[in-house]
Design an enzyme around this catalytic site. Structure first.
Site, mmCIF file in Angstrom:
data_model
loop_
_atom_site.group_PDB
_atom_site.id
_atom_site.type_symbol
_atom_site.label_atom_id
_atom_site.label_comp_id
_atom_site.label_asym_id
_atom_site.label_seq_id
_atom_site.Cartn_x
_atom_site.Cartn_y
_atom_site.Cartn_z
ATOM 1 C CG ASP A 192 19.437 70.739 27.467
ATOM 2 O OD1 ASP A 192 20.547 70.182 27.620
ATOM 3 O OD2 ASP A 192 19.294 71.975 27.361
ATOM 4 C CG HIS A 213 20.807 72.330 31.378
ATOM 5 N ND1 HIS A 213 21.291 73.136 32.383
ATOM 6 C CD2 HIS A 213 20.142 73.140 30.536
ATOM 7 C CE1 HIS A 213 20.934 74.398 32.152
ATOM 8 N NE2 HIS A 213 20.242 74.425 31.034
ATOM 9 C CD GLU A 241 20.410 71.194 24.056
ATOM 10 O OE1 GLU A 241 19.505 71.048 23.205
ATOM 11 O OE2 GLU A 241 20.534 72.236 24.714
ATOM 12 C CD GLU A 298 23.132 75.103 25.908
ATOM 13 O OE1 GLU A 298 22.448 74.237 25.340
ATOM 14 O OE2 GLU A 298 22.739 75.720 26.902
ATOM 15 C CG ASP A 309 23.707 81.408 21.916
ATOM 16 O OD1 ASP A 309 23.674 82.536 21.368
ATOM 17 O OD2 ASP A 309 22.988 81.089 22.879
ATOM 18 C CG HIS A 350 21.679 77.632 22.965
ATOM 19 N ND1 HIS A 350 22.124 78.749 23.637
ATOM 20 C CD2 HIS A 350 21.003 76.891 23.884
ATOM 21 C CE1 HIS A 350 21.757 78.671 24.904
ATOM 22 N NE2 HIS A 350 21.062 77.560 25.080
HETATM 23 MG MG LIG Z 1 20.857 73.247 26.348
#
Ligand SMILES: [Mg+2]
Length: 382
Positions: free
Chosen positions: A184, A186, A210, A236, A258, A285
Site C-alpha cells: 500500500d 497509501h 495500492e 478506498e 469501502d 477496503h
Molecule cells: Mg489503503
C-alpha cells in the site's frame, strides 16, 4: 406494513460508528457508518438523514438510497456517503431478517462458498515485517498487506527507496512462492516516487500496488499503470461509480470500494458491475469493524468479480476493542486456512451484542489520524 420507528448511532472503540434501525414490528438492522477520524461528523449526518426514514417502509432500499444521496441540492463526499452507507447496510440487514435469508441471497444468490481473507502487517524494519508476516501465516492467512513506507520526501532519497525494496524483499522471503503480499503506497508517494519504486518491486511480484496516487489525482493514474506490470489497486477514498470510472478507464486491476464509505451494499454492487466491464476485480477496503466486514462479505458471496477481502483483526489501530468484541458469537468470522465460509444467518449474518455496544458508546472515542511533517516542517501525506 412494517415501518421504521427510530434510528440510533453508537460511537464505539477503537474508532467505529455503528447504526441501529428499529422497526415497529421489532425487527432491528445494524450497519456501520465509520469514517475514520470523522465519525462524530458522520453521526450528525446519520441523524439528519434519519428524518427521511422514520415512518417509512424499510424494504424500499433502493428508493431510500436515491433520496438520501440525491435528496438535497448539495451532495457527494465522504461524510454523506459514509452516513448513507451505514444506513444502507442496516436496511439490507432488516430485509434479510424480514425474509429469513442472508443478504447475499437477496443479491442473486451465492457465487462462491468461501472468501479468501488478507491481514495487515506492520513494522518499520525488514526484520519486524518478517516477524509479523510469519505470525499471520501461522494464523492461516495466505495473503497480507503492508505499507510500503513511512513518510516519503516528494523526490525520495536513496535510503527511502532502498527501505521500501528491503521491506518487500523480506516479505517475499517469508512467504516463499505461494503467499501473496500487497503493498500500500497509501497516497504517500508522488507520481515520480511511485514510478521510480514500482519497477524495483516487480522481481518480488507483489499481489498489487495500492493507492499509488492520491484519490484527487485520478487523472495521473494512467501514467502509473502504464509504467508497471504489477496489478494496480485503488478506491478506498472514492465514493461512487462516477468517481471509480476514471481509474477504471486508466487501467487499474483491483477496485477497492469501502462498504462504509462508497454508498453501502447498494452502491458497491453497482461499482462491481461497472468494474466487470473493465475486467477489474473488486477487493473491498475494510480496516473497520465487524458490521462493515460482514457487509463486504455478503457482497463477496454474491459478486462474481470479487478477488479477496481485507480484514483488520489485530491491526495496530484496534486499541481498546477488537473486531470480534461486539459479537454475540464470533463463529461466522472464524478463518479456516485463510478463508471465511459462506454465512448462513439472516441479514448481514452476524449478531451484535447490544449491551456491549451501548456500554462502549457511553465511553465513546475521539480517534484521529496523525498529522505528519517533512524534515523541513512542511505538511506530509500520511
Ligand atoms: Mg489503503
Amino acid at each position: 406494513m412494517t415501518l421504521i420507528a427510530r434510528v440510533e448511532t453508537f460511537l464505539v472503540a477503537p474508532r467505529w460508528l455503528f447504526v441501529r434501525i428499529e422497526t415497529d414490528s421489532g425487527v432491528v438492522g445494524w450497519g456501520e457508518a465509520t469514517c475514520e477520524g470523522r465519525s462524530e461528523t458522520v453521526r450528525t449526518a446519520v441523524q439528519q438523514l434519519s428524518e427521511l426514514l422514520v415512518g417509512r417502509d424499510p424494504l424500499r432500499i433502493e428508493d431510500h438510497w436515491q433520496v438520501m444521496t440525491k435528496g438535497s441540492f448539495y451532495r457527494g463526499g465522504p461524510i454523506l456517503a459514509s452516513a448513507v452507507s451505514g444506513l444502507d447496510q442496516a436496511l439490507w440487514d432488516i430485509a434479510g431478517k424480514t425474509w429469513g435469508v442472508p443478504v447475499h441471497q437477496l443479491l442473486g444468490g451465492p457465487v462462491r462458498d468461501r472468501i479468501r481473507m488478507y491481514g495487515w502487517v506492520g513494522g518499520d524494519e525488514p526484520a519486524e515485517v518478517a516477524d509479523h508476516i510469519a505470525a499471520q501465516v501461522e494464523a492461516g492467512l495466505t495473503a497480507v498487506k503492508m505499507n510500503a513506507s513511512g513518510r516519503m520526501a516528494p523526490v525520495a532519497t536513496v535510503a527511502e527507496i532502498d527501505g521500501v525494496v528491503a521491506r518487500v524483499a523480506a516479505a517475499r522471503e517469508v512467504l516463499g512462492h505461494h503467499g501473496d503480499v500487497a503493498v500500500d503506497f497509501h497516497g504517500r508517494f508522488t507520481l515520480a516516487n511511485a514510478r521510480r519504486v514500482a519497477p524495483l518491486l516487480e522481481p518480488f511480484r507483489p499481489f498489487f500496488l495500492e493507492e499509488p496516487v492520491l484519490p484527487e489525482s485520478s487523472h495521473l493514474m494512467a501514467q502509473f499503470t502504464a509504467s508497471t506490470s504489477t496489478p494496480v489497486a485503488t478506491g478506498e477514498r472514492l465514493y461512487s461509480r462516477q468517481e471509480f470510472l476514471p481509474v477504471l478507464q486508466a487501467g487499474i486491476a483491483v477496485a477497492q470500494p469501502d462498504l462504509s464509505h462508497a454508498g453501502g451494499i447498494t452502491e458497491t454492487r453497482k461499482i462491481a458491475a461497472l468494474a466487470e466491464v473493465y475486467d477489474v476485480q473488486i477487493a473491498p477496503h475494510c480496516p473497520l469493524g465487524p458490521l462493515a466486514l460482514a457487509a463486504c462479505l455478503q457482497v463477496g458471496f454474491a459478486t462474481p468479480n470479487y478477488l479477496i477481502q481485507e480484514q483488520s483483526i489485530g491491526i495496530h489501530y484496534n486499541l481498546g476493542a477488537e473486531v470480534l468484541d461486539y459479537l454475540v458469537d464470533p463463529a461466522p468470522l472464524t478463518f479456516v486456512d485463510g478463508y471465511v465460509e459462506r454465512f448462513t444467518g439472516p441479514g448481514l449474518g452476524i449478531e451484535i451484542d447490544e449491551t456491549a455496544v451501548r456500554a462502549a458508546d457511553a465511553r465513546g472515542h475521539a480517534w484521529r489520524g496523525p498529522v505528519w511533517r517533512h524534515a523541513d516542517g512542511s505538511f506530509a501525506e500520511w
